[in-house]
Design a protein around this motif. Structure first.
Motif, PDB file in Angstrom:
ATOM      1  N   ASN A  57      52.982  40.827  46.649  1.00 24.70           N
ATOM      2  CA  ASN A  57      52.918  42.256  46.385  1.00 24.70           C
ATOM      3  C   ASN A  57      51.914  42.564  45.271  1.00 24.70           C
ATOM      4  O   ASN A  57      51.112  43.480  45.385  1.00 24.70           O
ATOM      5  CB  ASN A  57      54.316  42.770  46.020  1.00 24.70           C
ATOM      6  N   VAL A  58      51.964  41.788  44.199  1.00 30.15           N
ATOM      7  CA  VAL A  58      51.037  41.994  43.081  1.00 30.15           C
ATOM      8  C   VAL A  58      49.602  41.753  43.525  1.00 30.15           C
ATOM      9  O   VAL A  58      48.695  42.534  43.201  1.00 30.15           O
ATOM     10  CB  VAL A  58      51.414  41.083  41.883  1.00 30.15           C
ATOM     11  N   LEU A  59      49.370  40.688  44.289  1.00 23.34           N
ATOM     12  CA  LEU A  59      48.016  40.394  44.750  1.00 23.34           C
ATOM     13  C   LEU A  59      47.499  41.479  45.690  1.00 23.34           C
ATOM     14  O   LEU A  59      46.325  41.849  45.628  1.00 23.34           O
ATOM     15  CB  LEU A  59      47.983  39.032  45.439  1.00 23.34           C
ATOM     16  N   GLN A  60      48.353  42.019  46.543  1.00 22.52           N
ATOM     17  CA  GLN A  60      47.938  43.109  47.424  1.00 22.52           C
ATOM     18  C   GLN A  60      47.562  44.344  46.615  1.00 22.52           C
ATOM     19  O   GLN A  60      46.597  45.031  46.933  1.00 22.52           O
ATOM     20  CB  GLN A  60      49.044  43.464  48.400  1.00 22.52           C
ATOM     21  N   ARG A  61      48.327  44.628  45.580  1.00 15.70           N
ATOM     22  CA  ARG A  61      48.005  45.785  44.735  1.00 15.70           C
ATOM     23  C   ARG A  61      46.670  45.600  44.029  1.00 15.70           C
ATOM     24  O   ARG A  61      45.871  46.533  43.934  1.00 15.70           O
ATOM     25  CB  ARG A  61      49.104  46.017  43.703  1.00 15.70           C
ATOM     26  N   ILE A  62      46.441  44.393  43.534  1.00 18.44           N
ATOM     27  CA  ILE A  62      45.183  44.140  42.829  1.00 18.44           C
ATOM     28  C   ILE A  62      44.006  44.293  43.779  1.00 18.44           C
ATOM     29  O   ILE A  62      43.004  44.933  43.448  1.00 18.44           O
ATOM     30  CB  ILE A  62      45.183  42.736  42.193  1.00 18.44           C
ATOM     31  N   LYS A  69      41.198  47.432  35.078  1.00 16.06           N
ATOM     32  CA  LYS A  69      41.104  46.091  34.497  1.00 16.06           C
ATOM     33  C   LYS A  69      41.994  45.138  35.311  1.00 16.06           C
ATOM     34  O   LYS A  69      43.135  44.893  34.949  1.00 16.06           O
ATOM     35  CB  LYS A  69      41.544  46.111  33.041  1.00 16.06           C
ATOM     36  N   PRO A  70      41.469  44.603  36.407  1.00 15.89           N
ATOM     37  CA  PRO A  70      42.307  43.770  37.269  1.00 15.89           C
ATOM     38  C   PRO A  70      42.836  42.512  36.573  1.00 15.89           C
ATOM     39  O   PRO A  70      43.935  42.061  36.857  1.00 15.89           O
ATOM     40  CB  PRO A  70      41.404  43.414  38.443  1.00 15.89           C
ATOM     41  N   ASN A  71      42.056  41.943  35.640  1.00 18.17           N
ATOM     42  CA  ASN A  71      42.524  40.748  34.932  1.00 18.17           C
ATOM     43  C   ASN A  71      43.765  41.057  34.100  1.00 18.17           C
ATOM     44  O   ASN A  71      44.742  40.310  34.128  1.00 18.17           O
ATOM     45  CB  ASN A  71      41.434  40.189  34.022  1.00 18.17           C
ATOM     46  N   LEU A  72      43.701  42.138  33.339  1.00 20.51           N
ATOM     47  CA  LEU A  72      44.839  42.525  32.504  1.00 20.51           C
ATOM     48  C   LEU A  72      46.040  42.885  33.377  1.00 20.51           C
ATOM     49  O   LEU A  72      47.173  42.502  33.065  1.00 20.51           O
ATOM     50  CB  LEU A  72      44.457  43.704  31.608  1.00 20.51           C
ATOM     51  N   TYR A  73      45.799  43.594  34.467  1.00 16.56           N
ATOM     52  CA  TYR A  73      46.863  43.972  35.390  1.00 16.56           C
ATOM     53  C   TYR A  73      47.562  42.728  35.933  1.00 16.56           C
ATOM     54  O   TYR A  73      48.790  42.637  35.928  1.00 16.56           O
ATOM     55  CB  TYR A  73      46.257  44.797  36.539  1.00 16.56           C
ATOM     56  N   ALA A  74      46.770  41.749  36.367  1.00 17.45           N
ATOM     57  CA  ALA A  74      47.334  40.514  36.919  1.00 17.45           C
ATOM     58  C   ALA A  74      48.091  39.732  35.854  1.00 17.45           C
ATOM     59  O   ALA A  74      49.167  39.184  36.116  1.00 17.45           O
ATOM     60  CB  ALA A  74      46.227  39.658  37.517  1.00 17.45           C
ATOM     61  N   GLN A  75      47.567  39.665  34.649  1.00 18.04           N
ATOM     62  CA  GLN A  75      48.214  38.920  33.572  1.00 18.04           C
ATOM     63  C   GLN A  75      49.551  39.547  33.186  1.00 18.04           C
ATOM     64  O   GLN A  75      50.545  38.833  32.996  1.00 18.04           O
ATOM     65  CB  GLN A  75      47.299  38.837  32.354  1.00 18.04           C
ATOM     66  N   ILE A  76      49.573  40.858  33.083  1.00 14.76           N
ATOM     67  CA  ILE A  76      50.822  41.544  32.726  1.00 14.76           C
ATOM     68  C   ILE A  76      51.873  41.329  33.820  1.00 14.76           C
ATOM     69  O   ILE A  76      53.034  41.039  33.534  1.00 14.76           O
ATOM     70  CB  ILE A  76      50.571  43.052  32.474  1.00 14.76           C
TER      71      ILE A  76
END
Length: 127
Positions: A57-62, A69-76
């Motif tokens: 789900n997170v990867l689909q959203r990204i 800021k996709p990096n920050l979004y993924a890290q959080i």
């Protein structure tokens, strides 16, 4: 008649296969070992499957939303997912209702299913 496994249905195949493997292992744990072992397998498998679905789900959203800021979004999201998973595992381990060995078997359900699907695909294509 079998459905071909491709990119469109791979996630569904992994989830369905993992649920089937989880059912077999849980019933086996209850029947052959103890209620604690069966509960441990069941809890571990549910955690693994939920964690896998949450990751997708997170990867689909990204990839779909392309946040600023996709990096920050993924890290959080990663830290949040690990924190929730860690908290759930802590509660399960300290409760005493579940077998630790069963929990580890259940947590391996997704990995075992992905390995089995990889071997199946390699043997089916002759590679």
């Amino acid at each position: 008649m079998t459905t071909a496994i491709n990119e469109d249905n791979l996630f569904a195949v992994i989830i369905k296969g993992s649920l089937a493997l989880l059912a077999v292992l849980s019933i086996g744990g209850f029947a052959l070992f103890s209620a604690k072992a069966g509960m441990g397998i069941l809890a571990g498998g549910i955690i693994a499957i939920c964690n896998f679905a949450w990751l997708r789900n997170v990867l689909q959203r990204i990839l779909g939303l392309m946040p600023v800021k996709p990096n920050l979004y993924a890290q959080i999201r990663f830290v949040g997912r690990m924190a929730v998973t860690g908290l759930v595992l802590y509660v399960i381990i300290t409760s005493g209702w579940f077998s630790l060995a069963g929990l580890l078997v259940g947590l391996s359900v997704i990995v075992a299913n992905i390995i089995a699907l990889s071997l199946y695909s390699a043997l089916r294509t002759g590679g």
